[in-house]
Design an enzyme around this catalytic site. Structure first.
Site, mmCIF file in Angstrom:
data_model
loop_
_atom_site.group_PDB
_atom_site.id
_atom_site.type_symbol
_atom_site.label_atom_id
_atom_site.label_comp_id
_atom_site.label_asym_id
_atom_site.label_seq_id
_atom_site.Cartn_x
_atom_site.Cartn_y
_atom_site.Cartn_z
ATOM 1 N N LYS A 1 -7.748 1.384 -2.948
ATOM 2 C CA LYS A 1 -7.325 0.984 -1.597
ATOM 3 C C LYS A 1 -7.264 2.189 -0.667
ATOM 4 O O LYS A 1 -7.701 2.119 0.490
ATOM 5 C CB LYS A 1 -5.959 0.310 -1.662
ATOM 6 N N LYS B 1 0.056 5.754 8.408
ATOM 7 C CA LYS B 1 0.739 5.832 7.113
ATOM 8 C C LYS B 1 -0.258 5.870 5.967
ATOM 9 O O LYS B 1 -0.160 6.698 5.051
ATOM 10 C CB LYS B 1 1.663 4.621 6.949
ATOM 11 N N THR C 1 0.866 -1.185 0.000
ATOM 12 C CA THR C 1 0.000 0.000 0.000
ATOM 13 C C THR C 1 0.897 1.228 0.000
ATOM 14 O O THR C 1 1.498 1.580 1.018
ATOM 15 C CB THR C 1 -0.922 0.023 1.232
#
Length: 294
Positions: A170, A245, A91
């Site tokens: 995502k 993050k 990711t």
């Protein structure tokens, strides 16, 4: 994920692994007892020996660094196919992913190396169970080949569009997750302060319009969901640092797209403070940070 690959690949195939954690690699090899598994000495060696290369790394700089090492010089032809497939399940931000894709494609003709972004959702539990959901960015004619590999590790593959689109999907999902997690923690804390029973409140929310993954699967109150990290001192789930993050990545991508995120700044502030107080814990520990009753 590697265990699921090892268990499900054909007898004629093998999994070649590399990880900076040598202890984890050795444990994986011993567990496999040499069956369908080999260790490489570097990411470059993995790529040289493989038709399909799967990378899963923490942050954008790690992905860029690994691919720069893999592509430091021209790769030999793929062992058994005419085109080597790179599947990045990390990711990261779509901009970095597109940069890495351009490096891969510049290192060889378009037909001999393909880079696909395939970030996943489902966490540690989904990885172990082989029930991950993958969000894919690739050309339509590549999808069946990509699905064949990803469904060895997961249960669902969503094709979002061209390269980079998987990551966009995502990050949109994880932005919603970050907000829902805080809202669930606040709502549960509010209800318990009013004297409501935590399990009853959880069941009410999950049968009503407040239902979400943080309330139903990852409920932040200890004991409400026995399998949730909250019920084991917030250990073993999706770390608050990773949530922070992903939220930062979503904010950056939103800025590039000129999309307004009205709740982002406050949510980022919350996760910064939670990380300081509860580093290493599952992100549902927001509830404990709020002073919730346990």
């Amino acid at each position: 994920m590697a265990r699921n690959l090892r268990a499900k690949i054909p007898d004629s195939d093998e999994v070649i692994v590399y990880d900076v954690n040598a202890t984890a690699t050795q444990s994986f090899l011993e567990e496999a007892q040499g069956l369908h598994v080999r260790a490489a000495v570097s990411p470059r060696e993995v790529a040289e020996m493989s038709d399909t290369v799967i990378t899963v790394l923490p942050e954008p700089q790690h992905v860029k660094s690994v691919f720069e090492k893999i592509l430091a010089s021209a790769l030999p032809a793929a062992p058994t196919t005419t085109s080597r497939l790179f599947l990045d399940c990390s990711t990261i931000d779509p901009t970095t992913s597109r940069l890495v894709a351009s490096l891969v494609h510049a290192s060889a003709s378009e037909s001999s190396a393909i880079f696909v972004d395939a970030p996943m959702s489902g966490g540690v539990v989904g990885a172990r169970a082989g029930s991950l959901t993958f969000m894919v960015g690739c050309e339509p004619d590549m999808l069946s080949k990509v699905e064949k590999v990803l469904l060895l590790m997961g249960k669902m593959v969503w094709h979002l569009g061209a390269q980079g689109a998987g990551l966009s999907g995502k990050l949109a999902n994880n932005y919603a997750l970050a907000i829902n997690n805080i809202a669930t923690a606040e709502a549960m804390n509010l209800g318990l302060k009013w004297g409501l029973d935590p399990k009853t409140l959880g069941n009410l929310i999950n049968s009503s319009t407040g239902r979400s993954w943080p309330s139903e699967v990852n409920n932040p109150v200890p004991g409400v969901v026995g399998s949730a990290p909250a019920s084991r001192d917030y250990e073993g789930g999706f770390g608050v640092s990773l949530m922070k993050k992903d939220l930062k990545l979503a904010i950056r991508a939103a800025q590039e797209a000129d999309a307004r995120l009205e709740l982002a700044t406050k949510a980022e502030e919350v996760y910064e403070k939670v990380e300081q107080d509860h580093k290493g814990k599952d992100f549902s520990v927001v509830y404990r940070w709020l002073g919730g009753k346990e």
